[in-house]
Design a protein around this motif. Structure first.
Motif, mmCIF file in Angstrom:
data_model
loop_
_atom_site.group_PDB
_atom_site.id
_atom_site.type_symbol
_atom_site.label_atom_id
_atom_site.label_comp_id
_atom_site.label_asym_id
_atom_site.label_seq_id
_atom_site.Cartn_x
_atom_site.Cartn_y
_atom_site.Cartn_z
ATOM 1 N N SER A 1 56.465 34.662 33.247
ATOM 2 C CA SER A 1 57.662 35.236 33.562
ATOM 3 C C SER A 1 57.970 36.208 34.333
ATOM 4 O O SER A 1 58.791 36.508 34.909
ATOM 5 N N ASP A 2 56.829 36.922 34.474
ATOM 6 C CA ASP A 2 56.818 38.492 35.226
ATOM 7 C C ASP A 2 56.205 38.408 36.373
ATOM 8 O O ASP A 2 56.206 39.311 37.158
ATOM 9 N N ALA B 1 53.844 42.546 31.270
ATOM 10 C CA ALA B 1 54.049 41.786 30.461
ATOM 11 C C ALA B 1 52.894 41.768 29.153
ATOM 12 O O ALA B 1 53.306 41.612 28.022
ATOM 13 N N LEU B 2 51.956 42.409 29.293
ATOM 14 C CA LEU B 2 51.024 42.506 28.163
ATOM 15 C C LEU B 2 50.352 43.932 28.068
ATOM 16 O O LEU B 2 49.923 44.840 28.942
ATOM 17 N N ALA C 1 50.162 32.398 24.279
ATOM 18 C CA ALA C 1 51.290 33.403 24.100
ATOM 19 C C ALA C 1 51.357 34.527 25.029
ATOM 20 O O ALA C 1 52.044 34.834 26.041
ATOM 21 N N PRO C 2 49.954 34.883 25.408
ATOM 22 C CA PRO C 2 50.127 36.101 26.427
ATOM 23 C C PRO C 2 50.082 35.589 27.839
ATOM 24 O O PRO C 2 50.790 36.064 28.585
ATOM 25 N N CYS C 3 49.719 34.287 28.087
ATOM 26 C CA CYS C 3 50.094 33.948 29.271
ATOM 27 C C CYS C 3 51.297 33.400 29.680
ATOM 28 O O CYS C 3 51.755 33.464 30.740
ATOM 29 N N THR C 4 51.887 32.780 28.527
ATOM 30 C CA THR C 4 53.265 32.250 28.620
ATOM 31 C C THR C 4 54.322 33.570 28.942
ATOM 32 O O THR C 4 55.083 33.693 29.781
ATOM 33 N N SER C 5 53.905 34.604 28.305
ATOM 34 C CA SER C 5 54.609 36.000 28.645
ATOM 35 C C SER C 5 54.443 36.624 30.072
ATOM 36 O O SER C 5 55.427 36.932 30.860
ATOM 37 N N LEU C 6 53.014 36.439 30.531
ATOM 38 C CA LEU C 6 53.073 36.662 31.987
ATOM 39 C C LEU C 6 53.573 35.848 33.116
ATOM 40 O O LEU C 6 53.996 36.571 33.875
#
Length: 197
Positions: A68-69, A172-173, A61-66
């Motif tokens: 996109s940014d 992102a995180l 989940a955190p890597c997926t969020s990152l």
């Protein structure tokens, strides 16, 4: 009603034209897409192969969020580093420039990160990185986010361009731990990044 002769002529024209259009698009490339090139040279950069970090579902989940940014290109004092095509079994890997700067999200905690390794931790734009050296590159691992994020920078770069990457990580995180600051009160050990697993 359409004349069968006209319909047949239209079908033949479509069958002849469509393959030509497909071939032209394959040769010239798809409009709106750019092929990564070496800064200043216009040469197309070859894809690179990068080893995937060990599987870690907590980092998904955190890597997926990152992803996109992350920036598409990175400005440096020597020009702009364009994105590179990466071949890997992980989707959480990005690269820029030639030689390639490689980001891998979801890597294990750096083995050398210990309670006494604070001298190797530094902050850039609110993100704390742990620095290590391996062969011909420096490895900077963001240690204060939900996933460990490793950025490998070849030693040929006089100044590692970590600012735009740190900005994307911070956006992102959220931060999950803190580092000790010289001249500041010692924080609760349970909150220190050097005590995190």
């Amino acid at each position: 009603m359409i004349d069968p002769a006209v319909r047949r002529a239209a079908l033949i024209a479509t069958c002849v034209t469509l393959p030509i259009v497909v071939i032209v698009l394959l040769v010239l490339g798809t409009p709106g897409k750019s092929t990564p090139t070496s800064a200043g040279t216009g040469k197309v950069l070859a894809p690179i192969s990068v080893a995937a970090p060990p599987s870690n579902t907590a980092a998904d989940a955190p890597c997926t969020s990152l992803l996109s940014d992350l920036p598409i290109s990175i400005p440096t004092s020597n020009g702009t580093l364009g994105g590179r095509v990466v071949h890997s079994s992980s989707t959480f890997i990005t690269a820029w420039g030639n030689p390639a700067i490689v980001l891998r999200c979801g890597v294990p905690r750096p083995a050398a990160l210990t309670v006494n390794s604070g001298a190797f931790v530094f902050g850039i734009d609110g993100v704390n990185f742990f620095e290590s050296k391996t062969g011909a590159e420096f490895v900077y691992t963001a240690i204060d986010r939900a996933a460990y994020i490793e950025v490998s920078v070849p030693k040929s770069y006089a100044q590692p361009p970590l600012g735009p990457i740190a900005d994307a990580i911070a956006k992102a995180l959220p931060q999950v731990c803190v580092t000790e600051q010289t001249g500041q009160p010692t924080p609760d050990p349970a909150k220190l990044c050097t005590h995190r697993k």
